[in-house]
Design a protein around this motif. Structure first.
Motif, PDB file in Angstrom:
ATOM      1  N   VAL A   6       0.836  -1.205   0.000  1.00  0.00           N
ATOM      2  CA  VAL A   6       0.000   0.000   0.000  1.00  0.00           C
ATOM      3  C   VAL A   6       0.871   1.256   0.000  1.00  0.00           C
ATOM      4  O   VAL A   6       0.640   2.205  -0.760  1.00  0.00           O
ATOM      5  CB  VAL A   6      -0.939  -0.006   1.222  1.00  0.00           C
ATOM      6  N   GLU A   7       1.899   1.246   0.871  1.00  0.00           N
ATOM      7  CA  GLU A   7       2.784   2.408   0.948  1.00  0.00           C
ATOM      8  C   GLU A   7       3.580   2.593  -0.340  1.00  0.00           C
ATOM      9  O   GLU A   7       3.798   3.717  -0.798  1.00  0.00           O
ATOM     10  CB  GLU A   7       3.739   2.247   2.137  1.00  0.00           C
ATOM     11  N   GLN A  51       1.328   4.104  -2.965  1.00  0.00           N
ATOM     12  CA  GLN A  51       1.142   5.527  -2.699  1.00  0.00           C
ATOM     13  C   GLN A  51       2.349   6.338  -3.146  1.00  0.00           C
ATOM     14  O   GLN A  51       2.218   7.382  -3.796  1.00  0.00           O
ATOM     15  CB  GLN A  51       0.898   5.725  -1.199  1.00  0.00           C
ATOM     16  N   THR A  52       3.543   5.848  -2.830  1.00  0.00           N
ATOM     17  CA  THR A  52       4.773   6.540  -3.235  1.00  0.00           C
ATOM     18  C   THR A  52       4.910   6.568  -4.754  1.00  0.00           C
ATOM     19  O   THR A  52       5.319   7.583  -5.346  1.00  0.00           O
ATOM     20  CB  THR A  52       5.991   5.837  -2.611  1.00  0.00           C
ATOM     21  N   LYS A  96      -4.973  12.739  -4.365  1.00  0.00           N
ATOM     22  CA  LYS A  96      -5.013  12.869  -2.903  1.00  0.00           C
ATOM     23  C   LYS A  96      -6.357  12.387  -2.359  1.00  0.00           C
ATOM     24  O   LYS A  96      -6.434  11.753  -1.299  1.00  0.00           O
ATOM     25  CB  LYS A  96      -4.780  14.323  -2.505  1.00  0.00           C
ATOM     26  N   ASN A 126      -8.294  10.113  -3.681  1.00  0.00           N
ATOM     27  CA  ASN A 126      -8.318   8.639  -3.719  1.00  0.00           C
ATOM     28  C   ASN A 126      -7.527   8.045  -2.561  1.00  0.00           C
ATOM     29  O   ASN A 126      -7.923   7.056  -1.941  1.00  0.00           O
ATOM     30  CB  ASN A 126      -7.746   8.125  -5.040  1.00  0.00           C
ATOM     31  N   ILE A 127      -6.374   8.649  -2.285  1.00  0.00           N
ATOM     32  CA  ILE A 127      -5.547   8.163  -1.167  1.00  0.00           C
ATOM     33  C   ILE A 127      -6.292   8.340   0.142  1.00  0.00           C
ATOM     34  O   ILE A 127      -6.300   7.449   0.999  1.00  0.00           O
ATOM     35  CB  ILE A 127      -4.199   8.900  -1.144  1.00  0.00           C
ATOM     36  N   ASN A 128      -6.934   9.509   0.314  1.00  0.00           N
ATOM     37  CA  ASN A 128      -7.682   9.749   1.553  1.00  0.00           C
ATOM     38  C   ASN A 128      -8.828   8.758   1.709  1.00  0.00           C
ATOM     39  O   ASN A 128      -9.114   8.284   2.814  1.00  0.00           O
ATOM     40  CB  ASN A 128      -8.224  11.179   1.578  1.00  0.00           C
ATOM     41  N   SER A 171      -8.959   5.757   0.472  1.00  0.00           N
ATOM     42  CA  SER A 171      -8.380   4.452   0.822  1.00  0.00           C
ATOM     43  C   SER A 171      -7.995   4.396   2.292  1.00  0.00           C
ATOM     44  O   SER A 171      -8.256   3.404   2.988  1.00  0.00           O
ATOM     45  CB  SER A 171      -7.145   4.163  -0.049  1.00  0.00           C
ATOM     46  N   ASN A 172      -7.357   5.475   2.783  1.00  0.00           N
ATOM     47  CA  ASN A 172      -6.984   5.506   4.205  1.00  0.00           C
ATOM     48  C   ASN A 172      -8.218   5.464   5.099  1.00  0.00           C
ATOM     49  O   ASN A 172      -8.243   4.791   6.128  1.00  0.00           O
ATOM     50  CB  ASN A 172      -6.162   6.756   4.521  1.00  0.00           C
TER      51      ASN A 172
END
Length: 409
Positions: free
Chosen positions: A287-288, A291-292, A343, A345-347, A349-350
């Motif tokens: 996952v990380e 994201q990177t 951002k 999409n990342i939020n 997912s988190n």
């Protein structure tokens, strides 16, 4: 009138005859129908069954006195990994003894562990052959461990040190990962191993949607007597189970049949915990990394576009500077929209991961108990309807700070 012998005199004559005519020791193959220790001595009941059947055609009692048994037992356990028990095939060196007071018995001088090992291996190979013939031997190996494996059903002895080590390692992992562990108690040594573990598997299967995998662990006790993990019925239940089954039953000498049919075999309970931690940590790393990679990709695209604009601007006449300014503004807005979308999409997912974690915590029944609710149990199962109870049944009401036992009137 013929003078009769007393029983003691007659038995003494028999003892003398046996002592004189059967002075040698004999090696004999037999099956144990019973084996027990008392005051350091070992008492055995030997049988021989008719070929291809279960009807005994010969029986005898045998004894191994403390001075001999204290030497034979540790060697036998070290070679076979088991203690002697009912149903085991053994080769004994015995000599005959007839005591006027206690009668006849065979006295054990030695046991050949290699013979027992050979018989155990034959039985194990027959179980493996049957599992393969049924087409179930590799079923567990076809399953996949879920990426977010956090809900663990554990089959172990409630008081086993290995279970405590397993839980401590999971809860205190270096990544701060959360696991939900539920114990399904079972007997992990002796003749009740098979049925006890199968009962635990049945209980898990009734709520199979609540768990990601099953862990069968054993530790903290004697390393001998692992025969309960080498049975056809237990292997069939594990092989056909719908969730991945991980075994860590604490022995290194050999794989048991249970180990062979399981999804993953590890040596110890702590190794089982490490396997689960590594699996979830790998998911976290993926996952990380994703994201990177997304962020780096956006940055590279922005850099390429800026370089392209700089190149074009050096060739565009001043008359078209207004057009360039508009295009740069448009590109900047597109870039900002793209970054904003990423951002978001990342939020999302988190946030989804946080909801999953909260959901796992909310599923903990202890939270409901602390809020004033209670759970009524009968024979260990939650009662959902009064029709499940009858007069005389004993029920247990579980509260946040204890339990209350009641009887249905």
């Amino acid at each position: 009138m013929t003078k009769a012998l007393s029983l003691y005199q007659l038995n003494t004559l028999v003892a003398d005859v046996i002592s004189n005519t059967m002075a040698h020791a004999y090696w004999v193959e037999a099956e144990l129908s019973e084996a027990r220790e008392s005051n350091g001595h070992c008492y055995m009941e030997l049988i021989e069954k008719e070929e291809g059947g279960n009807v005994p055609i010969a029986r005898a009692s045998a004894k191994c006195w403390r001075n001999v048994w204290s030497m034979i037992k540790p060697y036998f356990m070290r070679i076979t990994g088991q203690t002697i028990h009912a149903g085991m095939k053994v080769m004994l060196q015995v000599h005959a003894q007839f005591h006027p007071q206690y009668g006849f018995s065979w006295i054990v001088d030695d046991i050949n562990p290699e013979f027992t090992m050979g018989d155990m291996m034959r039985k194990r190979q027959e179980i493996i052959r049957q599992l393969k013939a049924e087409g179930v031997f590799d079923l567990q190996h076809e399953l996949r461990l879920p990426m977010f494996t956090q809900r663990i059903a554990v089959i172990s002895s409630e008081t086993a040190a290995g279970y405590g080590d397993f839980c401590n390692q999971l809860m205190n992992n270096e990544y701060g990962l959360f696991f939900h562990v539920k114990l399904f108690p079972a007997v992990m040594q002796g003749e009740q191993v098979e049925q006890s573990i199968i009962s635990a598997l049945d209980a898990i299967n009734q709520q199979v949607e609540d768990y990601d995998c099953v862990v069968i662990i054993r530790g903290g006790g004697a390393t001998a007597d692992l025969s309960g993990f080498d049975t056809l019925l237990l292997a069939e239940n594990v092989a056909n189970f719908p969730l991945p089954v991980i075994t860590g039953i604490g022995h290194e000498r050999d794989e048991s049949v249970l180990d062979m049919v399981s999804f993953q075999r590890v040596k110890t309970p702590t190794a089982a915990a490490a396997f689960l931690i590594d699996s979830l940590a790998a998911t976290l790393s993926r996952v990380e990394s994703a994201q990177t990679a997304i962020i780096d990709g956006v940055k590279r695209k922005i850099e390429r576009e800026n370089m392209r604009l700089q190149h074009l601007s050096s060739h565009i006449p001043v008359l078209f500077s207004v057009v360039r300014t508009k295009q740069e503004g448009r590109l900047e807005r597109m870039i900002q929209q793209l970054i904003s979308g990423i951002k978001e999409n990342i939020n999302r997912s988190n946030h989804h991961l946080e909801l999953l974690s909260q959901r796992m915590e909310l599923l903990d029944p202890t939270l409901l108990l602390k809020r004033g609710y209670s759970i009524t149990l009968h024979n260990g199962k939650a009662i959902k309807s009064q029709e499940e109870l009858k007069k005389g049944d004993i029920i247990v009401t579980r509260l946040a700070n204890g339990e209350v036992e009641s009887v249905i009137k």
